[in-house]
Write a protein that holds these residues in place. Sequence first.
Motif, PDB file in Angstrom:
ATOM      1  N   VAL A  92       0.541  -1.287  -0.246  1.00 41.22           N
ATOM      2  CA  VAL A  92       0.342  -0.330  -0.011  1.00 41.22           C
ATOM      3  C   VAL A  92       1.023   0.588  -0.379  1.00 41.22           C
ATOM      4  CG1 VAL A  92      -2.060   1.324   1.313  1.00 41.22           C
ATOM      5  CG2 VAL A  92      -2.039  -0.905   1.428  1.00 41.22           C
ATOM      6  N   GLY A  93       1.806   1.381   1.076  1.00 43.13           N
ATOM      7  CA  GLY A  93       2.384   2.493   0.387  1.00 43.13           C
ATOM      8  C   GLY A  93       3.370   2.567  -0.605  1.00 43.13           C
ATOM      9  N   ALA A  94       3.685   1.402  -1.347  1.00 41.95           N
ATOM     10  CA  ALA A  94       4.057   1.624  -2.816  1.00 41.95           C
ATOM     11  C   ALA A  94       3.469   2.301  -3.679  1.00 41.95           C
ATOM     12  CB  ALA A  94       4.729   0.624  -3.493  1.00 41.95           C
ATOM     13  N   HIS A  95       2.055   2.130  -3.359  1.00 40.71           N
ATOM     14  CA  HIS A  95       1.103   2.799  -4.606  1.00 40.71           C
ATOM     15  C   HIS A  95       0.629   4.086  -3.890  1.00 40.71           C
ATOM     16  CE1 HIS A  95      -3.294   1.728  -6.197  1.00 40.71           C
ATOM     17  NE2 HIS A  95      -3.101   3.112  -4.953  1.00 40.71           N
ATOM     18  N   ILE A  96       0.740   4.159  -2.030  1.00 40.23           N
ATOM     19  CA  ILE A  96       0.778   5.798  -2.589  1.00 40.23           C
ATOM     20  C   ILE A  96       1.849   6.467  -3.144  1.00 40.23           C
ATOM     21  CG2 ILE A  96       0.301   6.955  -0.645  1.00 40.23           C
ATOM     22  CD1 ILE A  96      -1.248   4.871   1.445  1.00 40.23           C
ATOM     23  N   PHE A  97       2.630   5.790  -3.088  1.00 36.87           N
ATOM     24  CA  PHE A  97       3.824   6.965  -3.370  1.00 36.87           C
ATOM     25  C   PHE A  97       4.122   7.038  -5.226  1.00 36.87           C
ATOM     26  CE2 PHE A  97       8.774   7.911  -4.854  1.00 36.87           C
ATOM     27  CZ  PHE A  97       8.397   8.747  -3.729  1.00 36.87           C
ATOM     28  N   LYS A  98       3.909   5.728  -5.811  1.00 31.97           N
ATOM     29  CA  LYS A  98       3.884   6.181  -6.685  1.00 31.97           C
ATOM     30  C   LYS A  98       2.534   7.392  -7.856  1.00 31.97           C
ATOM     31  CE  LYS A  98       2.773   3.742 -11.072  1.00 31.97           C
ATOM     32  NZ  LYS A  98       2.991   1.352 -11.492  1.00 31.97           N
ATOM     33  N   HIS A  99       1.527   6.673  -7.130  1.00 29.62           N
ATOM     34  CA  HIS A  99      -0.749   7.581  -7.101  1.00 29.62           C
ATOM     35  C   HIS A  99      -0.160   9.229  -6.646  1.00 29.62           C
ATOM     36  CE1 HIS A  99      -1.068   3.522  -8.600  1.00 29.62           C
ATOM     37  NE2 HIS A  99      -1.635   4.503  -9.606  1.00 29.62           N
ATOM     38  N   VAL A 100       0.612   9.250  -5.310  1.00 32.60           N
ATOM     39  CA  VAL A 100       0.329  10.422  -4.798  1.00 32.60           C
ATOM     40  C   VAL A 100       1.603  11.072  -4.172  1.00 32.60           C
ATOM     41  CG1 VAL A 100       0.253  11.540  -2.367  1.00 32.60           C
ATOM     42  CG2 VAL A 100      -1.844   9.237  -3.406  1.00 32.60           C
ATOM     43  N   ILE A 101       2.676  10.827  -4.102  1.00 29.88           N
ATOM     44  CA  ILE A 101       3.617  11.471  -3.806  1.00 29.88           C
ATOM     45  C   ILE A 101       4.821  11.590  -4.973  1.00 29.88           C
ATOM     46  CG2 ILE A 101       6.006  11.859  -2.203  1.00 29.88           C
ATOM     47  CD1 ILE A 101       3.578  10.253   0.324  1.00 29.88           C
ATOM     48  N   GLY A 102       5.215  10.444  -5.646  1.00 27.39           N
ATOM     49  CA  GLY A 102       6.577  10.470  -6.483  1.00 27.39           C
ATOM     50  C   GLY A 102       5.975  11.896  -7.838  1.00 27.39           C
ATOM     51  N   SER A 103       7.017  11.172  -8.675  1.00 29.13           N
ATOM     52  CA  SER A 103       6.855  12.636  -9.640  1.00 29.13           C
ATOM     53  C   SER A 103       5.466  12.861 -10.506  1.00 29.13           C
ATOM     54  CB  SER A 103       7.969  12.677 -10.416  1.00 29.13           C
ATOM     55  OG  SER A 103       8.188  10.890 -11.167  1.00 29.13           O
ATOM     56  N   LYS A 104       5.195  10.914 -10.482  1.00 33.17           N
ATOM     57  CA  LYS A 104       3.724  10.823 -11.312  1.00 33.17           C
ATOM     58  C   LYS A 104       2.651  10.743 -10.399  1.00 33.17           C
ATOM     59  CE  LYS A 104       6.850   8.588 -15.171  1.00 33.17           C
ATOM     60  NZ  LYS A 104       6.250   7.378 -15.578  1.00 33.17           N
ATOM     61  N   GLY A 105       2.511  11.352  -9.377  1.00 35.50           N
ATOM     62  CA  GLY A 105       1.293  11.198  -8.469  1.00 35.50           C
ATOM     63  C   GLY A 105       0.637  12.179  -8.599  1.00 35.50           C
ATOM     64  N   LEU A 106      -0.220  12.396  -7.866  1.00 37.08           N
ATOM     65  CA  LEU A 106      -1.610  13.362  -8.220  1.00 37.08           C
ATOM     66  C   LEU A 106      -0.561  14.623  -7.439  1.00 37.08           C
ATOM     67  CD1 LEU A 106      -4.753  12.129  -6.362  1.00 37.08           C
ATOM     68  CD2 LEU A 106      -4.220  13.025  -8.971  1.00 37.08           C
ATOM     69  N   LEU A 107       0.279  14.178  -6.615  1.00 37.04           N
ATOM     70  CA  LEU A 107       1.138  15.822  -6.056  1.00 37.04           C
ATOM     71  C   LEU A 107       2.371  16.355  -6.971  1.00 37.04           C
ATOM     72  CD1 LEU A 107       1.429  14.927  -2.441  1.00 37.04           C
ATOM     73  CD2 LEU A 107      -0.511  16.601  -3.726  1.00 37.04           C
ATOM     74  N   ASN A 108       1.662  15.873  -7.874  1.00 36.46           N
ATOM     75  CA  ASN A 108       3.433  16.009  -9.011  1.00 36.46           C
ATOM     76  C   ASN A 108       2.830  17.351  -9.356  1.00 36.46           C
ATOM     77  OD1 ASN A 108       5.418  16.103 -10.759  1.00 36.46           O
ATOM     78  ND2 ASN A 108       3.917  15.644 -12.703  1.00 36.46           N
ATOM     79  N   GLY A 109       4.248  18.358  -9.179  1.00 38.04           N
ATOM     80  CA  GLY A 109       4.612  20.067  -9.340  1.00 38.04           C
ATOM     81  C   GLY A 109       3.890  20.253  -8.056  1.00 38.04           C
ATOM     82  N   LYS A 110       3.333  19.418  -6.669  1.00 35.04           N
ATOM     83  CA  LYS A 110       3.148  20.668  -5.752  1.00 35.04           C
ATOM     84  C   LYS A 110       4.370  20.693  -5.001  1.00 35.04           C
ATOM     85  CE  LYS A 110      -1.516  20.531  -7.021  1.00 35.04           C
ATOM     86  NZ  LYS A 110      -2.264  22.374  -6.284  1.00 35.04           N
ATOM     87  N   THR A 111       4.729  21.263  -3.751  1.00 34.24           N
ATOM     88  CA  THR A 111       6.246  21.011  -2.867  1.00 34.24           C
ATOM     89  C   THR A 111       5.866  20.395  -1.834  1.00 34.24           C
ATOM     90  OG1 THR A 111       6.122  23.480  -3.616  1.00 34.24           O
ATOM     91  CG2 THR A 111       7.435  22.539  -1.676  1.00 34.24           C
ATOM     92  N   ARG A 112       6.346  19.535  -1.786  1.00 33.35           N
ATOM     93  CA  ARG A 112       6.064  18.327  -0.710  1.00 33.35           C
ATOM     94  C   ARG A 112       7.301  17.660  -0.417  1.00 33.35           C
ATOM     95  NH1 ARG A 112       6.869  14.429  -6.745  1.00 33.35           N
ATOM     96  NH2 ARG A 112       7.102  16.385  -6.614  1.00 33.35           N
ATOM     97  N   ILE A 113       7.453  17.858   1.296  1.00 31.41           N
ATOM     98  CA  ILE A 113       7.575  17.762   2.751  1.00 31.41           C
ATOM     99  C   ILE A 113       7.416  16.388   2.991  1.00 31.41           C
ATOM    100  CG2 ILE A 113       9.635  18.606   4.624  1.00 31.41           C
ATOM    101  CD1 ILE A 113       8.228  20.979   3.697  1.00 31.41           C
ATOM    102  N   LEU A 114       8.378  15.612   3.159  1.00 32.32           N
ATOM    103  CA  LEU A 114       8.458  13.980   3.480  1.00 32.32           C
ATOM    104  C   LEU A 114       9.049  13.568   4.737  1.00 32.32           C
ATOM    105  CD1 LEU A 114       6.914  11.533   3.036  1.00 32.32           C
ATOM    106  CD2 LEU A 114       8.309  10.707   1.759  1.00 32.32           C
ATOM    107  N   VAL A 115       8.514  13.408   5.821  1.00 33.16           N
ATOM    108  CA  VAL A 115       9.763  12.520   7.329  1.00 33.16           C
ATOM    109  C   VAL A 115       8.815  11.309   6.554  1.00 33.16           C
ATOM    110  CG1 VAL A 115       9.351  12.495   9.516  1.00 33.16           C
ATOM    111  CG2 VAL A 115       9.020  14.730   8.163  1.00 33.16           C
ATOM    112  N   THR A 116       9.628  10.872   7.005  1.00 32.62           N
ATOM    113  CA  THR A 116      10.058   9.416   6.767  1.00 32.62           C
ATOM    114  C   THR A 116      11.050   8.749   7.360  1.00 32.62           C
ATOM    115  OG1 THR A 116       9.805   7.552   4.769  1.00 32.62           O
ATOM    116  CG2 THR A 116      11.716  10.065   5.008  1.00 32.62           C
ATOM    117  N   HIS A 117      10.817   7.101   7.226  1.00 34.78           N
ATOM    118  CA  HIS A 117      12.028   6.224   8.079  1.00 34.78           C
ATOM    119  C   HIS A 117      12.046   5.101   7.528  1.00 34.78           C
ATOM    120  CE1 HIS A 117      10.437   8.495  11.799  1.00 34.78           C
ATOM    121  NE2 HIS A 117      11.538   7.975  12.649  1.00 34.78           N
ATOM    122  N   GLY A 118      11.804   4.678   6.003  1.00 26.57           N
ATOM    123  CA  GLY A 118      12.044   4.270   5.295  1.00 26.57           C
ATOM    124  C   GLY A 118      13.244   4.994   4.066  1.00 26.57           C
ATOM    125  N   VAL A 119      13.822   3.764   3.543  1.00 25.38           N
ATOM    126  CA  VAL A 119      14.762   4.368   3.019  1.00 25.38           C
ATOM    127  C   VAL A 119      14.849   3.945   0.973  1.00 25.38           C
ATOM    128  CG1 VAL A 119      16.246   3.384   4.308  1.00 25.38           C
ATOM    129  CG2 VAL A 119      16.447   1.783   3.385  1.00 25.38           C
TER     130      VAL A 119
END
Length: 542
Positions: free
Chosen positions: A309-336
């Motif tokens: 689910v995390g991979a799906h959200i990153f691809k479709h929301v946070i990543g360069s091809k997601g809904l937030l493409n072109g928005k400024t995103r500051i992501l706090v993460t404990h994953g690598v």
Amino acid sequence: MTVKDERIKMMNEILNGIRVLKLYAWEMAFIRSITRIREKELGYIRQKAIIGAISNILWTFAPILVGITTFATYVLLSDSNILTADKAFVSLALFNLLRGPLVSFPNMINSIVDARVSSNRIGKFLNNDEIDKYAVDRVSNELSHGNSVNIENGSFRWSNLVDGPLVLKNINLQIHQGSLVALVGMVGSGKSSILAALLGEMIKVNGRVSISGKIAYVPQTAWIMNTTLKENILFGRDFDKKLYDQVIEACALEQDLVMLPAKDQTEIGEKGINLSGGQRQRVSLARALYSNADIYLLDDPLSAVDAHVGAHIFKHVIGSKGLLNGKTRILVTHGVSHLHKCDDIIVISQGEIVDHGLYSDLIQRSKILREFVHSIALSEKEQYQYEINDIERRQSISTPSKELVSNPLEITKNDVQQKIESQSITVEIEEEEKKKLIQKETVQTGSVKLRIFSIYIRACKLSMITLLTIFFCLTTFATLCGNIWLSKWTDKSTKNDTSSLSNSRIRDMNIYSALGITLGFLAFVMHFVLKLAAYIAGRKLH
């Protein structure tokens, strides 16, 4: 009140952290803590009951003593003062009017104390310092020079105290519009504090913070309203079906909506009680997406969801091809796993930015990032090994022994039958849960049912019930005796034999006084036994 506050605070902490308490088997330790506080509170309740009994003495004896004193003064002051029935019983009726104010007086004191405590609490809350609206400067896109976020020589702390410790210090940060920036570091290094500083929730000691655009914030612990799932996502905005469907699909909520009894019209309980942790986090993320903001502050939103689910959200929301493409995103993460897809990685340690750059460069030169990646890899390995062991254990339990596999066809039939039965049971349970999902609370009105009285009577000891009955009868009998004796006394006063009247005046007064004092004593004992019985019943029911 202080001890009660301590107990309520402890109970709230236990209920909110019941999962951790159960996982670490801390039940007995917390039971001892609660019992200690409760015993202290019961001690104060016991003292309150004794003081209440003393106050009952006052309001019970006061009309009697006033009556005795008044009658004695009147008849002994002069031989011409004749106590007649109209004088005696009218006076008694007036004296009994004292009972109301004397009963209300201690209750009024309690109300004043409660009002004072409540006033102090409300005043403390309302007098707290507001968030400094000037801590963050809002600048237009033309003046931002292409930067959505800019912090110059920023130092921040949580406390208002002048000598309070700095949580963030020497923060210099520039984030370009439309970029994806990751904040990494060990637990407690200050990643979430930087987001709080951008929101203006921290005390700015010095420096400058400027923001260009509207902010949407996804907290680490999702905040869910007690309303429908759809209203949680819309959050008061107008419904746009196209955007809404895109958000639902991007946040992987489609399968969850199918499982919910009323889909997106399902009412969500307090704090999202009927949603899992991952579902709450995705609803919170969907709310932020639907707001269509310019800057997104994402405080580790992928930690509460499964890996796929995390991979799906990153691809479709946070990543360069997601809904937030072109928005400024500051992501706090404990994953690598997604760090190499970020435009910039900011490494934070002990409240300071120690390095930043691309993943390929930082992994070679930053010791802190290597330690962070190593610690994450170890934790993921331990989690993976735990899951493997758990799967093997369940398989070993579910695998039948060789002695039981003598008739494979029979076992297959049994398995099929068990599956059918389990599916039917599951459907029944789901139907019941569908009916019970969020039930409307009701309040019973009218008189107290006899069943409630019987519960309290059974909770009391039989000796307490017997004593209460005896003292109630004795108190009623003493009241009747006092009134009968007063009527006889006034009947004697109407006779013309003043010599006999004078001789029996003191004797009659003494008998009436004795009856009045006996009445007051019996009333006090009855109230004391009543308080004691209520205490015993309350403790047993508790």
